[in-house]
Design an enzyme around this catalytic site. Sequence first.
Site, PDB file in Angstrom:
ATOM      1  N   ASP A  39       0.925  -1.124  -0.066  1.00 22.87           N
ATOM      2  CA  ASP A  39      -0.184  -0.106  -0.053  1.00 22.87           C
ATOM      3  C   ASP A  39       0.908   1.258  -0.087  1.00 22.87           C
ATOM      4  O   ASP A  39       2.030   1.204   0.958  1.00 22.87           O
ATOM      5  CB  ASP A  39      -0.987   0.101   1.282  1.00 22.87           C
ATOM      6  N   ILE A  40       0.436   2.238  -0.779  1.00 24.95           N
ATOM      7  CA  ILE A  40       1.377   3.456  -0.750  1.00 24.95           C
ATOM      8  C   ILE A  40       1.197   4.192   0.459  1.00 24.95           C
ATOM      9  O   ILE A  40       2.141   5.114   0.588  1.00 24.95           O
ATOM     10  CB  ILE A  40       0.650   4.405  -1.926  1.00 24.95           C
ATOM     11  N   ASN A  97     -12.972  -3.299   2.252  1.00 16.76           N
ATOM     12  CA  ASN A  97     -14.088  -2.365   2.218  1.00 16.76           C
ATOM     13  C   ASN A  97     -15.000  -2.542   0.992  1.00 16.76           C
ATOM     14  O   ASN A  97     -14.313  -2.832  -0.039  1.00 16.76           O
ATOM     15  CB  ASN A  97     -13.307  -1.022   2.233  1.00 16.76           C
ATOM     16  N   GLU A 105     -12.322   3.310  -1.212  1.00 16.38           N
ATOM     17  CA  GLU A 105     -11.915   4.436  -2.226  1.00 16.38           C
ATOM     18  C   GLU A 105     -11.738   4.077  -3.606  1.00 16.38           C
ATOM     19  O   GLU A 105     -11.526   4.830  -4.184  1.00 16.38           O
ATOM     20  CB  GLU A 105     -10.694   5.098  -1.346  1.00 16.38           C
ATOM     21  N   VAL A 106     -11.124   2.808  -3.751  1.00 18.68           N
ATOM     22  CA  VAL A 106     -10.827   2.430  -5.148  1.00 18.68           C
ATOM     23  C   VAL A 106     -11.620   1.278  -5.658  1.00 18.68           C
ATOM     24  O   VAL A 106     -12.001   0.146  -4.724  1.00 18.68           O
ATOM     25  CB  VAL A 106      -9.280   1.825  -5.115  1.00 18.68           C
ATOM     26  N   HIS A 110     -10.101  -5.292  -3.476  1.00 19.20           N
ATOM     27  CA  HIS A 110      -8.713  -5.150  -2.882  1.00 19.20           C
ATOM     28  C   HIS A 110      -9.000  -5.684  -1.392  1.00 19.20           C
ATOM     29  O   HIS A 110      -9.866  -5.238  -0.851  1.00 19.20           O
ATOM     30  CB  HIS A 110      -7.795  -3.911  -2.819  1.00 19.20           C
ATOM     31  N   HIS A 112      -6.819  -6.026   1.896  1.00 19.06           N
ATOM     32  CA  HIS A 112      -5.985  -5.357   2.862  1.00 19.06           C
ATOM     33  C   HIS A 112      -5.478  -6.346   3.493  1.00 19.06           C
ATOM     34  O   HIS A 112      -6.054  -7.079   4.635  1.00 19.06           O
ATOM     35  CB  HIS A 112      -6.317  -4.134   3.723  1.00 19.06           C
TER      36      HIS A 112
HETATM   37  P1  5GP Z   1      -9.944   1.273   0.633  1.00 24.21           P
HETATM   38  O1  5GP Z   1     -10.126   2.441   1.379  1.00 24.21           O
HETATM   39  O2  5GP Z   1     -10.516   1.616  -0.997  1.00 24.21           O
HETATM   40  O3  5GP Z   1     -10.408  -0.051   1.067  1.00 24.21           O
HETATM   41  O4  5GP Z   1      -8.394   1.279   0.411  1.00 24.21           O
HETATM   42  C1  5GP Z   1      -7.546   1.747  -0.839  1.00 24.21           C
HETATM   43  C2  5GP Z   1      -6.163   1.886  -0.432  1.00 24.21           C
HETATM   44  O5  5GP Z   1      -5.332   1.770  -1.646  1.00 24.21           O
HETATM   45  C3  5GP Z   1      -5.788   2.817   0.594  1.00 24.21           C
HETATM   46  O6  5GP Z   1      -4.925   2.116   1.616  1.00 24.21           O
HETATM   47  C4  5GP Z   1      -4.585   3.742  -0.580  1.00 24.21           C
HETATM   48  O7  5GP Z   1      -3.340   4.040   0.659  1.00 24.21           O
HETATM   49  C5  5GP Z   1      -4.249   2.715  -1.521  1.00 24.21           C
HETATM   50  N1  5GP Z   1      -3.854   3.263  -2.503  1.00 24.21           N
HETATM   51  C6  5GP Z   1      -4.637   4.200  -3.287  1.00 24.21           C
HETATM   52  N2  5GP Z   1      -3.657   4.589  -4.400  1.00 24.21           N
HETATM   53  C7  5GP Z   1      -2.679   3.708  -4.285  1.00 24.21           C
HETATM   54  C8  5GP Z   1      -1.504   3.598  -5.437  1.00 24.21           C
HETATM   55  O8  5GP Z   1      -1.601   4.140  -6.374  1.00 24.21           O
HETATM   56  N3  5GP Z   1      -0.737   2.753  -5.103  1.00 24.21           N
HETATM   57  C9  5GP Z   1      -0.783   1.870  -4.053  1.00 24.21           C
HETATM   58  N4  5GP Z   1       0.253   1.058  -3.860  1.00 24.21           N
HETATM   59  N5  5GP Z   1      -1.655   1.983  -3.007  1.00 24.21           N
HETATM   60  C10 5GP Z   1      -2.606   3.024  -3.363  1.00 24.21           C
END
Ligand code: 5GP
Length: 125
Positions: A39-40, A97, A105-106, A110, A112
């Site tokens: 994760d970034i 999520n 968010e994405v 995914h 985690h």
């Molecule tokens: P969500 O809130 O959708 O469950 O988690 C999205 C995750 O994607 C977040 O933890 C965020 O830090 C990670 N993320 C967003 N953009 C990028 C990216 O460009 N590269 C990587 N490696 N992680 C990302």
Amino acid sequence: MPVDATLPYDDQNIFAKILRGEIPNKTVYEDDFALAFHDINPQAPTHILVIPKGAYVSWDDFSSNAGEAEIAGFVRAVGKVAREAGYVEPGYRLLANTGPDSHQEVPHLHVHIFAGEPLGPMLAR
Ligand code: 5GP
């Protein structure tokens, strides 16, 4: 912005771009069904994301529409990544999520993997 998990798949999402190699990532593991990368913005000493290679918005989409081989391959990949990183004995946490209340968010499924220290209570209150 939180994701509406009922929307159709958007192939311009950031993880679709990572899968196509348009955006770099720190890959941990890859096979026919899954890609795992760091994760970034890590929320634990180890914070890995595992994504299916297929185009699925969310856990709901994947569990409804993916084929048996994709589901088995993806679930095994999540387990393998955590196992090979050495986190079975100390323990780890999985999180997927789905939709606005979860703050997804994405809009590409995914999971985690959090690990590397005692992770505290399951949800912040
Ligand atoms: P969500 O809130 O959708 O469950 O988690 C999205 C995750 O994607 C977040 O933890 C965020 O830090 C990670 N993320 C967003 N953009 C990028 C990216 O460009 N590269 C990587 N490696 N992680 C990302």
